[in-house]
Scaffold this motif. Structure first.
Motif, mmCIF file in Angstrom:
data_model
loop_
_atom_site.group_PDB
_atom_site.id
_atom_site.type_symbol
_atom_site.label_atom_id
_atom_site.label_comp_id
_atom_site.label_asym_id
_atom_site.label_seq_id
_atom_site.Cartn_x
_atom_site.Cartn_y
_atom_site.Cartn_z
ATOM 1 N N ILE A 141 13.491 -5.125 -10.339
ATOM 2 C CA ILE A 141 13.299 -3.886 -11.101
ATOM 3 C C ILE A 141 11.911 -3.343 -10.783
ATOM 4 N N HIS A 142 11.817 -2.029 -10.815
ATOM 5 C CA HIS A 142 10.614 -1.334 -10.339
ATOM 6 C C HIS A 142 10.134 -0.330 -11.392
ATOM 7 N N PHE A 143 8.818 -0.200 -11.466
ATOM 8 C CA PHE A 143 8.191 0.727 -12.415
ATOM 9 C C PHE A 143 6.996 1.384 -11.731
ATOM 10 N N HIS A 144 6.698 2.607 -12.121
ATOM 11 C CA HIS A 144 5.432 3.226 -11.681
ATOM 12 C C HIS A 144 5.150 4.315 -12.699
ATOM 13 N N ILE A 145 4.114 4.135 -13.504
ATOM 14 C CA ILE A 145 3.958 5.008 -14.680
ATOM 15 C C ILE A 145 3.029 6.189 -14.461
ATOM 16 N N GLY A 146 2.331 6.225 -13.320
ATOM 17 C CA GLY A 146 1.443 7.361 -13.097
ATOM 18 C C GLY A 146 0.274 6.971 -12.233
ATOM 19 N N SER A 147 -0.674 7.860 -12.119
ATOM 20 C CA SER A 147 -1.785 7.641 -11.203
ATOM 21 C C SER A 147 -3.118 7.940 -11.879
ATOM 22 N N GLN A 148 -4.195 7.415 -11.267
ATOM 23 C CA GLN A 148 -5.559 7.611 -11.813
ATOM 24 C C GLN A 148 -5.593 7.230 -13.294
ATOM 25 N N ALA A 179 -8.118 9.253 -0.831
ATOM 26 C CA ALA A 179 -6.751 9.184 -1.349
ATOM 27 C C ALA A 179 -6.242 10.576 -1.690
ATOM 28 N N TYR A 180 -5.042 10.894 -1.253
ATOM 29 C CA TYR A 180 -4.415 12.187 -1.533
ATOM 30 C C TYR A 180 -5.304 13.335 -1.055
ATOM 31 N N GLY A 181 -6.020 13.114 0.031
ATOM 32 C CA GLY A 181 -6.843 14.143 0.631
ATOM 33 C C GLY A 181 -6.144 14.629 1.887
ATOM 34 N N PHE A 210 0.848 -1.191 0.000
ATOM 35 C CA PHE A 210 0.000 0.000 0.000
ATOM 36 C C PHE A 210 0.887 1.245 0.000
ATOM 37 N N ALA A 211 0.605 2.173 -0.903
ATOM 38 C CA ALA A 211 1.374 3.416 -0.989
ATOM 39 C C ALA A 211 0.910 4.381 0.100
ATOM 40 N N LEU A 212 1.734 4.549 1.128
ATOM 41 C CA LEU A 212 1.342 5.369 2.282
ATOM 42 C C LEU A 212 1.033 6.813 1.927
ATOM 43 N N LYS A 213 1.604 7.299 0.833
ATOM 44 C CA LYS A 213 1.362 8.711 0.547
ATOM 45 C C LYS A 213 -0.092 8.991 0.184
ATOM 46 N N ALA A 214 -0.834 7.951 -0.208
ATOM 47 C CA ALA A 214 -2.256 8.160 -0.519
ATOM 48 C C ALA A 214 -3.067 8.407 0.745
ATOM 49 N N ALA A 248 4.096 -2.299 2.551
ATOM 50 C CA ALA A 248 4.031 -0.843 2.447
ATOM 51 C C ALA A 248 4.922 -0.359 1.308
ATOM 52 N N ASP A 249 4.509 0.755 0.704
ATOM 53 C CA ASP A 249 5.330 1.433 -0.288
ATOM 54 C C ASP A 249 5.541 2.851 0.220
ATOM 55 N N CYS A 250 6.790 3.227 0.419
ATOM 56 C CA CYS A 250 7.099 4.520 1.021
ATOM 57 C C CYS A 250 7.903 5.394 0.068
ATOM 58 N N PHE A 266 2.982 -5.192 -6.530
ATOM 59 C CA PHE A 266 2.230 -3.995 -6.919
ATOM 60 C C PHE A 266 2.189 -3.042 -5.738
ATOM 61 N N GLU A 267 2.085 -1.766 -6.043
ATOM 62 C CA GLU A 267 1.988 -0.736 -4.997
ATOM 63 C C GLU A 267 0.741 0.087 -5.260
ATOM 64 N N LEU A 268 -0.365 -0.339 -4.696
ATOM 65 C CA LEU A 268 -1.622 0.366 -4.928
ATOM 66 C C LEU A 268 -1.825 1.439 -3.861
ATOM 67 N N GLY A 269 -2.224 2.595 -4.304
ATOM 68 C CA GLY A 269 -2.517 3.676 -3.357
ATOM 69 C C GLY A 269 -3.984 4.045 -3.469
ATOM 70 N N ARG A 270 -4.259 4.942 -4.393
ATOM 71 C CA ARG A 270 -5.598 5.466 -4.608
ATOM 72 C C ARG A 270 -6.684 4.387 -4.686
ATOM 73 N N SER A 271 -6.429 3.344 -5.465
ATOM 74 C CA SER A 271 -7.481 2.359 -5.727
ATOM 75 C C SER A 271 -7.949 1.679 -4.443
ATOM 76 N N GLY A 298 4.474 -1.258 -9.592
ATOM 77 C CA GLY A 298 3.975 0.013 -9.064
ATOM 78 C C GLY A 298 2.469 0.036 -8.880
ATOM 79 N N GLY A 299 1.908 1.234 -8.917
ATOM 80 C CA GLY A 299 0.463 1.394 -8.715
ATOM 81 C C GLY A 299 -0.159 2.085 -9.909
ATOM 82 N N GLY A 300 -1.126 2.940 -9.643
ATOM 83 C CA GLY A 300 -1.672 3.750 -10.721
ATOM 84 C C GLY A 300 -3.093 3.441 -11.137
ATOM 85 N N LEU A 301 -3.615 2.292 -10.686
ATOM 86 C CA LEU A 301 -4.990 1.939 -11.076
ATOM 87 C C LEU A 301 -5.953 3.030 -10.612
HETATM 88 C C1 LIG Z 1 2.339 7.216 -5.552
HETATM 89 C C2 LIG Z 1 3.004 5.938 -5.846
HETATM 90 C C3 LIG Z 1 2.256 4.758 -5.895
HETATM 91 C C4 LIG Z 1 0.747 4.717 -5.728
HETATM 92 O O1 LIG Z 1 0.097 5.290 -6.808
HETATM 93 P P1 LIG Z 1 -1.511 5.215 -6.929
HETATM 94 O O2 LIG Z 1 -1.814 5.896 -8.206
HETATM 95 O O3 LIG Z 1 -2.073 5.927 -5.763
HETATM 96 O O4 LIG Z 1 -1.875 3.768 -6.968
HETATM 97 C C5 LIG Z 1 2.944 3.589 -6.133
HETATM 98 N N1 LIG Z 1 4.288 3.570 -6.302
HETATM 99 C C6 LIG Z 1 5.029 4.684 -6.256
HETATM 100 C C7 LIG Z 1 6.487 4.598 -6.423
HETATM 101 C C8 LIG Z 1 4.415 5.902 -6.028
HETATM 102 O O5 LIG Z 1 5.152 7.015 -6.000
#
Ligand SMILES: *Cc1c(COP(=O)(O)O)cnc(C)c1O
Length: 385
Positions: A184-191, A363-365, A45-49, A66-68, A264-269, A225-228
């Motif tokens: 190896i790690h990837f995270h292409i964006g959010s929402q 999320a992100y509130g 879980f991406a704590l920043k969400a 956790a994903d920090c 996977f690192e899901l935050g928002r979803s 990563g996350g982004g869903l």
């Molecule tokens: C913010 C972030 C996430 C979570 O993204 P969501 O769009 O909220 O799922 C996952 N991985 C990394 C590295 C991030 O910076």
């Protein structure tokens, strides 16, 4: 879901505050976990969400990692009880102290975002006479087709190591006695609301994996990563978001090697739909063309509309009449014109003192709330399962 009993409780409290429906959260996390478990995928879980304690405790108790993205988040995850081997740590600007903390605690992976950072991690691990377990965050140059402020996987973005540098990075890792390359790690964006960017990501991951294998490097894990994204207009839909199709894309398109883990690192979803920002109407201000509904909550409590032009459903929870509707520009009290939750919104006719919910704000509130204008956010309220 906001119930009548919740609204009664809201009416006793000072606004604004966040309300978390932990029953809904529990349901969402269970759905995500069931969908991932089918393929043996690992969830963080991406704590920043959302880093609210009861929210984190629930997610930890369900067995997620956790994903920090900061030392503060790594400390928070440890405090809540996430195991070090469940913690991934990304970020383009890790300080020496943050790197030391991650090595000291022997977390799952430090996700390295540049050659320059790799050199520093190598040096610090050497001084500590420890091996740093790392993953390389690679920039796959995949367009997430989301708001440009939350696109992270393009060559022009600051995140990750670009393709042209991968060979040099592999060479440094191979030569170092202080670095353990685990994945190896990837995270292409959010929402991200369509599956196409994730399909493209899978193709890139397969190609990149081959590149590592050509150099004789075996990877224990791949972290996608996350982004869903979620449907912001349907916070009470128990099937929002669609985890099953999301994981199915990866299960069918990524060529995992025997024993290789997919993370996977899901935050928002996971958290967006379980939180609402509760506020009151301060004034209904008459305008020539439009009437303003001025709330006691603003961009200081929820900045997403001002920052990303995002649209949250707005509901009047205590309207005197359910038959009359009116059109409002719903705004906050902060001294910025961008402090606006929505223009020309149709609501039940509203009066001073009415309770207003800004939905799907989990999320992100609260994590992005600020003290601008010396404003103060009340303590969150929870409904437990
Ligand atoms: C913010 C972030 C996430 C979570 O993204 P969501 O769009 O909220 O799922 C996952 N991985 C990394 C590295 C991030 O910076």
């Amino acid at each position: 879901m906001i119930r009548e009993t919740d609204i009664k409780a809201f009416s006793q409290r000072q606004t604004p505050f966040y309300f978390y429906d932990l029953e809904a959260l529990s349901h969402t996390v269970d759905r995500a976990k069931a969908a991932a478990d089918r393929y043996g995928f690992h969830l963080h879980f991406a704590l920043k969400a959302n880093s609210n304690n009861p929210v984190l405790e629930l997610i930890k108790d369900k067995g997620l990692g956790a994903d920090c993205v900061s030392g503060g988040e790594v400390r928070k995850a440890l405090e809540i009880g996430f195991e070090p081997h469940q913690i991934a740590f990304a970020g383009v600007g890790k300080t020496d102290d943050e790197i030391r903390l991650a090595i000291e605690k022997n977390i799952f992976s430090i996700n390295v975002e540049s050659m320059e950072e790799l050199i520093v991690i190598d040096e610090i691990a050497g001084q500590m006479k420890r091996k740093a377990r790392i993953a390389l965050r690679l920039n796959p140059d995949v367009d997430a087709k989301t708001h440009h402020y939350i696109t992270t996987g393009l060559e022009e973005n600051k995140f990750g190591i670009s393709g042209w540098q991968v060979d040099d990075v592999i060479e440094l890792v191979s030569k170092s006695d202080n670095l353990l390359l685990d994945g190896i790690h990837f995270h292409i964006g959010s929402q991200i609301r369509t599956l196409e960017p994730f399909r493209n990501l899978c193709g890139r991951i397969n190609a990149i994996q081959l590149r590592f294998e050509e150099k004789g490097i075996k990877l224990n894990h791949i972290n996608a990563g996350g982004g869903l994204g979620i449907d912001y207009q349907a916070p009470d839909d128990a099937l929002n978001p669609d985890f099953e199709h999301f994981f199915k894309v990866f299960a069918s398109l990524i060529d995992l090697r025997p024993g290789q883990q997919l993370h996977f690192e899901l935050g928002r979803s996971l958290v967006a739909n379980c939180g609402d920002l509760i506020s009151r109407v301060l004034y209904v201000k008459k305008g020539l063309k439009t009437n303003f509904l001025i709330l006691d909550a603003g961009m200081t409590e929820l900045i997403r509309p001002a920052l990303y032009q995002s649209v949250h459903p707005i509901e009047n929870l205590s309207a005197r009449s359910l038959n009359e509707r009116a059109i409002y520009d719903v705004v906050g009290p902060v001294c910025e014109s961008s402090d606006c939750f929505g223009k020309a919104i149709s609501l039940h006719k509203s009066d001073r003192g009415d309770l207003i919910a800004i939905r799907a704000a989990g999320a992100y509130g609260e994590t992005m709330a600020s003290h601008y204008n010396l404003r103060k956010l009340g303590d969150a309220m929870y409904r437990f399962a």
